[in-house]
Structures are given as C-alpha cells and as structure tokens.
Design a protein around this motif. Structure first.
Motif, mmCIF file in Angstrom:
data_model
loop_
_atom_site.group_PDB
_atom_site.id
_atom_site.type_symbol
_atom_site.label_atom_id
_atom_site.label_comp_id
_atom_site.label_asym_id
_atom_site.label_seq_id
_atom_site.Cartn_x
_atom_site.Cartn_y
_atom_site.Cartn_z
ATOM 1 N N UNK A 1 22.727 109.383 -44.903
ATOM 2 C CA UNK A 1 22.992 110.017 -46.187
ATOM 3 C C UNK A 1 24.163 109.356 -46.900
ATOM 4 N N UNK A 2 25.193 108.977 -46.147
ATOM 5 C CA UNK A 2 26.326 108.282 -46.758
ATOM 6 C C UNK A 2 25.906 106.953 -47.375
ATOM 7 N N UNK A 3 25.100 106.195 -46.630
ATOM 8 C CA UNK A 3 24.607 104.913 -47.151
ATOM 9 C C UNK A 3 23.781 105.122 -48.417
ATOM 10 N N UNK A 4 22.931 106.141 -48.405
ATOM 11 C CA UNK A 4 22.036 106.384 -49.547
ATOM 12 C C UNK A 4 22.829 106.805 -50.778
ATOM 13 N N UNK A 5 23.761 107.715 -50.622
ATOM 14 C CA UNK A 5 24.564 108.170 -51.767
ATOM 15 C C UNK A 5 25.317 107.001 -52.392
ATOM 16 N N UNK A 6 25.924 106.179 -51.543
ATOM 17 C CA UNK A 6 26.709 105.052 -52.058
ATOM 18 C C UNK A 6 25.825 104.056 -52.790
ATOM 19 N N UNK A 7 24.652 103.784 -52.252
ATOM 20 C CA UNK A 7 23.783 102.769 -52.848
ATOM 21 C C UNK A 7 23.112 103.269 -54.121
ATOM 22 N N UNK A 8 22.609 104.509 -54.102
ATOM 23 C CA UNK A 8 21.850 105.018 -55.240
ATOM 24 C C UNK A 8 22.737 105.509 -56.377
ATOM 25 N N UNK A 9 23.991 105.805 -56.083
ATOM 26 C CA UNK A 9 24.938 106.354 -57.068
ATOM 27 C C UNK A 9 24.489 107.716 -57.594
ATOM 28 N N UNK A 10 23.743 108.438 -56.763
ATOM 29 C CA UNK A 10 23.344 109.806 -57.119
ATOM 30 C C UNK A 10 24.322 110.760 -56.451
ATOM 31 N N UNK A 11 25.049 111.505 -57.271
ATOM 32 C CA UNK A 11 26.046 112.427 -56.725
ATOM 33 C C UNK A 11 25.400 113.780 -56.471
ATOM 34 N N UNK A 12 25.704 114.367 -55.335
ATOM 35 C CA UNK A 12 25.198 115.690 -55.011
ATOM 36 C C UNK A 12 26.316 116.549 -54.457
ATOM 37 N N UNK A 13 26.326 117.805 -54.871
ATOM 38 C CA UNK A 13 27.345 118.736 -54.400
ATOM 39 C C UNK A 13 27.026 119.270 -53.007
#
Length: 358
Positions: free
Chosen positions: A43-55
């Motif tokens: 999940x960390x890799x995906x958030x960083x790569x996609x630049x999709x922020x989620x709360x």
C-alpha cells in the motif's frame, strides 16, 4: 421473498470446490503472515507511485482459504442484489411461494457451482460491498487474499514466492487505494450496478426468452463461439449501463495491472519473469476450463486488464501521472469505452490540450 438460497449457495460451493495445495501447518502460517505484511508494504508503494491520497489508515489484508472466499462473496452478492430482491418482493407479479422456494434453491445451487469454479482461481480482490458491521455502519470495503491460490500459482509457475506475493499485493492494493482515495468512485459503481439490476425485465415470457438465449449461448461457446451468459440474459436497456460499468472496471483493473508492473522493478526483482509466466498461465487451461471462462465472461475480464493497462500507460506517457489522475475528478472524467481504445481522445476531452507525441 428470497431470489437465491444463499445458505445453499455456500453449502454447494464449499462442497464442490477443489482442495488447495498440500502445505504443512508451518508453511500455511508463514504464507498468511507474509501476505499480511506484504499487503501493508504494497500500500505504501502504491500510494507513493499513484499520488492518490487516502485518509483511510493502512490495514493488513484479510487472508482466506477457498471456502472463506466463497462465503465472503455470498455476503457481497446479498448486498448487491438487495434492491432487486426488494423490487421483486413488492411488485405486482410476485410469484407463488412454492415457485419462489424451488427457484431460489435452483439458483442457490447454480451460484454455488460458479463460486466453486472461481474459488480455486482468484488470487485476491477488493470487496466493495459488505454487510453493515454490528453497529449498523456500512463497511467501506475489505482487501481479501486467497492464500492457497497464491501458493498454488507460485508453485505452478516456479517463481520466487516472496516476489510473487508482493506483486499480487501491488495489484490488489491499487484497488484499495482507488476506492478509498477517490470518494465518489465506490458509490458510482454501486449506483450503476443497482441501475443495471433494476433495468431487468422480470415478466415470465421475457425470462423464458432470456433462458433460451442463454441455452443457445452455451451451445455456441461449446462449439467455439465467442458469446457469454451476461450478454445473453441482459435487456436492451441494460446494455448501455453495462457499457458504462465495463469502461470503469476496465480502467480500475488496467490501472492495477499498470501499477503492479511499473512499481515492480524497484521492489520485485523478478517482475519480468513473473509477468511473462503469469500471462502464459492466464491463457492456459483445459478446453473445459476455457469454455467455462468464456461463458462466465472471465475472458472479457482478461481483455480488460490488457486494454485498461494500455490506456493508462499511454496517458501517463503523454501527460504524466498528475495528468492521468484527472480521471478520478468525477464520473464525467472517466473514459468511455471508445476512449479506452483511443487515449488521445480522452486527453483532448478532459485535459483540453493535444496529446504530446509518444
């Protein structure tokens, strides 16, 4: 009124599903522990790569066996089909109780058999629709990984287990990030699915005609045709809705495939080998297996991975990740089915500037 005997569906599915690979208790424990850990790492890799922020705070995946996957999907089906069940129960043409009872058992067996087939093949999924929790609050979704199927696949392909498990987690975690980071997306998919169900023609003559079409489709596919049961049983009014659903699911599935391969080289050393062998595995199987996959529309899903990934790749190449992420702005910025095949047309419509040469 119960359209499907859900308990019978679970019983049938768990009875028919094939057992998973033979593993020791320690091997099973190790696989479950590693998958939970890798899902959080992914999940960390995906958030960083996609630049999709989620709360939504990162949560470890739920790890299940094949019967557990069947039970989870029955719960999801009940939630999805509730609007249709309510309509049929309150409509003017409610069938007699005996007809409903017999029909629900028949469909329960059919649903169970389909789930048994799928339960030995699915590696993981993000469950969008879940029953409310004990407090009555609606669940936001759950990432589920099917441990025996992942172990079976990595053994069958002869790939590095750690790398393959992380690679799978990257794809499934992309779905969690999509649906938790894009607030309107989950409700949009739910609304389209509800509209699709309620657009059904439920009178008896129409249902009989659909069943005849389904029978013809089965015969055609067995002879090598290209039909599937979804196309055979839908009404004309449902085709337009299904087109919208197909476009959004092609996008999210293709985005998942794109992310798993784009992130892969930096964190999954053997990603090229895994992708090559996995692509061969998707196309394989016995003739019976390929026939059932056609009938259930699984072959269409395989095309979605490829077409959606090509769309994402083309858009990111031309306008970068920030430009691509405009796709998540609203339902109006989602690509249409024609735009999936023509990324430049989506770029011109949504971003408003001509696409740069590839």
């Amino acid at each position: 009124m119960q359209v499907i005997d859900w308990d019978l569906a679970v019983t049938t599915g768990t009875r028919l599903v094939r057992p998973g690979p033979q593993v020791s208790r320690e091997e099973a424990r190790q696989a479950v522990t590693e998958l939970r850990t890798l899902s959080r790492e992914a999940e960390g890799h995906v958030r960083e790569f996609t630049k999709i922020h989620t709360e939504t705070a990162p949560q470890p995946a739920t790890i299940v066996d094949r019967p557990g996957w069947i039970k989870a999907n029955v719960e999801g089906f009940r939630v999805v089909l509730e609007p249709l069940t309510q309509r049929m129960s309150s409509g003017p043409n409610v069938p007699p109780a005996i007809v409903s009872a017999v029909g629900s058992r028949i469909t329960g067996v059919e649903v169970g058999a389909v789930l048994a087939f799928l339960a030995s093949r699915v590696l993981g999924q993000y469950e969008l629709f879940l029953p409310p929790d004990p407090t009555g609050q609606e669940a936001v979704g759950r990432l589920t990984l099917v441990a025996p199927n992942i172990v079976h696949a990595e053994r069958e392909m002869g790939v590095d287990p750690h790398d393959f498990r992380l690679w799978v987690c990257l794809h499934e975690e992309t779905h969690r990030v999509q649906f938790t980071g894009v607030p309107w997306l989950r409700e949009y998919v739910r609304a389209q699915m509800t509209e699709f169900l309620l657009a059904s023609d439920l009178d008896l003559p129409t249902l009989l005609e659909r069943l005849r079409n389904a029978a013809d489709t089965v015969a055609d596919v067995v002879r090598g045709g290209e039909g599937n049961l979804i196309d055979a049983i839908q009404s004309p009014g449902q085709k337009e809705i299904l087109d919208r659903l197909t476009a959004v699911m092609t996008l999210v599935e293709g985005h998942g495939d794109y992310v798993m391969d784009a992130v892969g080289p930096s964190v999954v050393p053997t990603v090229a080998e895994i992708r090559g062998k996995f692509a061969q595995r998707r196309e394989g199987g016995s003739r019976l297996d390929r026939t059932v996959r056609k009938l259930l529309g699984i072959e269409i899903k395989m095309k979605q991975y490829a077409e959606g990934s090509a769309f994402v790749h083309a858009v990111v190449d031309r306008v970068g990740m920030d430009g691509f992420n405009k796709v998540w702005t609203s339902p109006e910025t989602l690509p249409t089915t024609p735009e999936i095949s023509d990324p430049d047309s989506w770029i011109n419509r949504v971003i408003g500037t001509p696409a740069l040469p590839a």
